[in-house]
Enzyme design. Structure first.
Site, PDB file in Angstrom:
ATOM      1  N   TYR A 140     -14.843  44.523 -33.945  1.00  0.00           N
ATOM      2  CA  TYR A 140     -15.690  45.766 -33.619  1.00  0.00           C
ATOM      3  C   TYR A 140     -16.324  46.097 -34.993  1.00  0.00           C
ATOM      4  O   TYR A 140     -15.996  46.043 -35.913  1.00  0.00           O
ATOM      5  CB  TYR A 140     -14.872  46.986 -33.353  1.00  0.00           C
ATOM      6  CG  TYR A 140     -15.475  48.188 -33.168  1.00  0.00           C
ATOM      7  CD1 TYR A 140     -16.245  48.533 -32.175  1.00  0.00           C
ATOM      8  CD2 TYR A 140     -15.613  49.227 -34.176  1.00  0.00           C
ATOM      9  CE1 TYR A 140     -17.044  49.704 -31.770  1.00  0.00           C
ATOM     10  CE2 TYR A 140     -16.176  50.202 -33.865  1.00  0.00           C
ATOM     11  CZ  TYR A 140     -16.906  50.596 -32.749  1.00  0.00           C
ATOM     12  OH  TYR A 140     -17.616  51.870 -32.738  1.00  0.00           O
ATOM     13  N   ASP A 242     -16.673  42.787 -42.966  1.00  0.00           N
ATOM     14  CA  ASP A 242     -16.811  44.167 -42.531  1.00  0.00           C
ATOM     15  C   ASP A 242     -15.590  44.989 -42.887  1.00  0.00           C
ATOM     16  O   ASP A 242     -14.587  44.742 -42.231  1.00  0.00           O
ATOM     17  CB  ASP A 242     -17.286  44.389 -41.132  1.00  0.00           C
ATOM     18  CG  ASP A 242     -17.265  45.657 -40.851  1.00  0.00           C
ATOM     19  OD1 ASP A 242     -17.119  46.629 -41.453  1.00  0.00           O
ATOM     20  OD2 ASP A 242     -17.557  46.146 -39.474  1.00  0.00           O
ATOM     21  N   LYS A 270     -15.178  54.807 -43.789  1.00  0.00           N
ATOM     22  CA  LYS A 270     -14.401  55.604 -43.996  1.00  0.00           C
ATOM     23  C   LYS A 270     -13.788  56.153 -45.384  1.00  0.00           C
ATOM     24  O   LYS A 270     -14.160  57.164 -45.503  1.00  0.00           O
ATOM     25  CB  LYS A 270     -12.972  54.647 -43.143  1.00  0.00           C
ATOM     26  CG  LYS A 270     -13.608  54.072 -41.823  1.00  0.00           C
ATOM     27  CD  LYS A 270     -12.825  54.224 -40.673  1.00  0.00           C
ATOM     28  CE  LYS A 270     -13.170  53.479 -39.361  1.00  0.00           C
ATOM     29  NZ  LYS A 270     -12.634  54.101 -38.185  1.00  0.00           N
TER      30      LYS A 270
END
Ligand code: PMP
Length: 440
Positions: A140, A242, A270
């Protein structure tokens, strides 16, 4: 337990499709509504207190409302909540990212992880002059069109395990976008090598989530990332990690430090925003130069965003990173290992097949019916119904996690909190005994 949440869910459904703005926590029968959170606890509008095993999906590594972060946020807010001009804080946080991340010589901030991966892919295409980007099946990378290809494989749609098909995860994604993605099988180096070699003239980069979180949390096999690094170099293809999830989480230097493999480019998000929306693209100077104008020529890649380098986000990020010393990671990661060992011990005692996947302080509770996973297609054999039952049982018992989804710990958990969490999960498993027996 949650009558007020029930009313709010009905109200939400009047004004939002599915009563929701974030599919991540849309689970049955419905999520609870939060009133407040503090440290390792989250409290719903009905006053139920639970251990927070989500920390806003990995964001709040120090726990909810860490006093130093709150103080920095309040100070920043008093000075103004956003300007169309830079602040010194942006330079400070940029320097912290560059100092921490092995691949990062330069960095640019975005307002979300999605924007970071979108911008990174564009930069890699611009730098290489090639359009095709390889991503792994089940990984993802946010919600833009190029990212939402083959993240949720199904037994029917995925194609062969070693040579997965590119499948859009949502309607509305143009076919041309799907064709611009090459899909690789995680942890199968030989198949990856074949696909990379075959496509090398068109291929800009190979991108990956180092912990394959959305696949059910599947750490890379020994040497897999190193082999990919070498393969990328041999075929003149760029390697991009990522690290929106793994960055500043597995270790201060993220997956690059933890697995000791350095990509050409990485994205962050995040944790580096201290609780506020954030993303970042960081990498080798020569690649990051695509964002710089040269003399009077405009940059190869233009990059704007009203909330990029947001001053409150920068303050919260700096305050968070300042707290992340080596001992924080030792404790976080060993707490996750302790939970894995104890819960797997309970499963063994109960003669139930299942395992707890762990990467740093990320965990997946519980992969029922599997002893381990190396590829997202292993998930097809998992009993997700039991995982959902376990998740809902945990929510009722006092632990907040999204059923059949990964979860994570924060530094706010004491040893007693971990002990109590394990007790709660053991109680849930005991209550599930009839279903577990029926499934075995
Ligand atoms: N990449 C990865 C690896 C992620 O886990 C996420 C979010 N969970 C994203 C990108 C997207 O980040 P955001 O939700 O901030 O857009």
């Amino acid at each position: 337990m949650t009558p007020k949440s029930s009313v709010l869910a009905d109200n939400a459904a009047q004004v939002m499709p599915a009563g929701n703005t974030r599919h991540t926590y849309l689970f049955r029968p419905r999520p609870f509504y939060v009133e407040r959170a503090h440290g390792c606890k989250i409290v719903d509008v009905d006053g139920n207190e639970r251990y927070d095993f989500l920390n806003n999906m990995g964001v709040l590594i120090l726990g909810n409302n860490h006093p130093k972060v709150v103080e920095a946020i309040n100070r920043a807010v008093e000075q103004g909540v956003g300007f169309a001009a830079p602040t010194e804080r942006e330079i400070q946080l940029a320097k912290m990212v560059c100092d921490a991340a092995p691949c990062a010589e330069k960095v640019r901030f975005t307002a979300s992880g999605t924007e970071a991966t979108m911008t990174a892919m564009r930069a890699l295409r611009a730098f290489s002059g090639r359009d095709l980007v390889a991503k792994f099946e089940g990984h993802y990378h946010g919600t833009h069109d190029y990212a939402q290809v083959s993240t949720q494989p199904t037994p029917k749609g995925s194609g062969r395990r070693a040579f997965p098909r590119a499948v859009p995860d949502s309607q509305g994604i143009p076919r041309a976008v799907v064709r611009a993605m090459l899909i690789l099988p995680w942890n199968d180096f030989h198949a990856c090598e074949t696909l990379i070699r075959r496509n090398k003239r068109k291929l800009a980069a190979v991108m990956l989530d180092p912990i394959a979180n959305a696949s059910g949390l599947i750490p890379p096999k020994d040497n897999f990332l190193r082999a990919l690094r070498e393969c990328a170099d041999e075929n003149d293809v760029l390697l991009y990690f990522d690290e929106v999830l793994s960055g500043f989480r597995l270790a201060y230097g993220g997956a690059q430090e933890y697995y000791n493999v350095v990509p050409d480019l990485a994205t962050y998000g995040k944790i580096i925003g201290g609780g506020f929306p954030v993303g970042a693209v960081a990498g080798k100077e020569e690649i990051m130069q695509v964002f710089s104008p040269s003399g009077s020529t405009k940059p190869k890649v233009t990059h704007m965003g009203t909330f990029n380098g947001h001053p409150v986000t920068m303050a919260a990020g700096i305050a968070t990173l300042n707290e992340l010393k080596a001992e924080v990671y030792q404790r976080l990661n060993s707490n996750a290992q302790r939970i894995k060992t104890e819960i797997e011990g309970t499963l063994e005692e109960m003669d139930v097949m299942g395992h707890v996947a762990v990467a740093g302080s990320f965990m997946y509770l519980i992969h029922f019916g599997l002893k381990g996973m190396t590829n997202v297609q292993d998930k097809f054999r998992e009993n997700t119904q039991l995982a959902c039952q376990f998740g809902l049982g945990s929510i009722c018992g006092g632990i907040y996690l999204v059923p059949a989804h990964s979860c994570n710990l924060s530094a706010a958990f004491s040893d007693e909190d971990i002990t109590r969490s394990i007790e709660i999960m053991n109680e849930v498993l005991r209550k599930m005994q009839p279903s577990l027996k029926a499934a075995s």
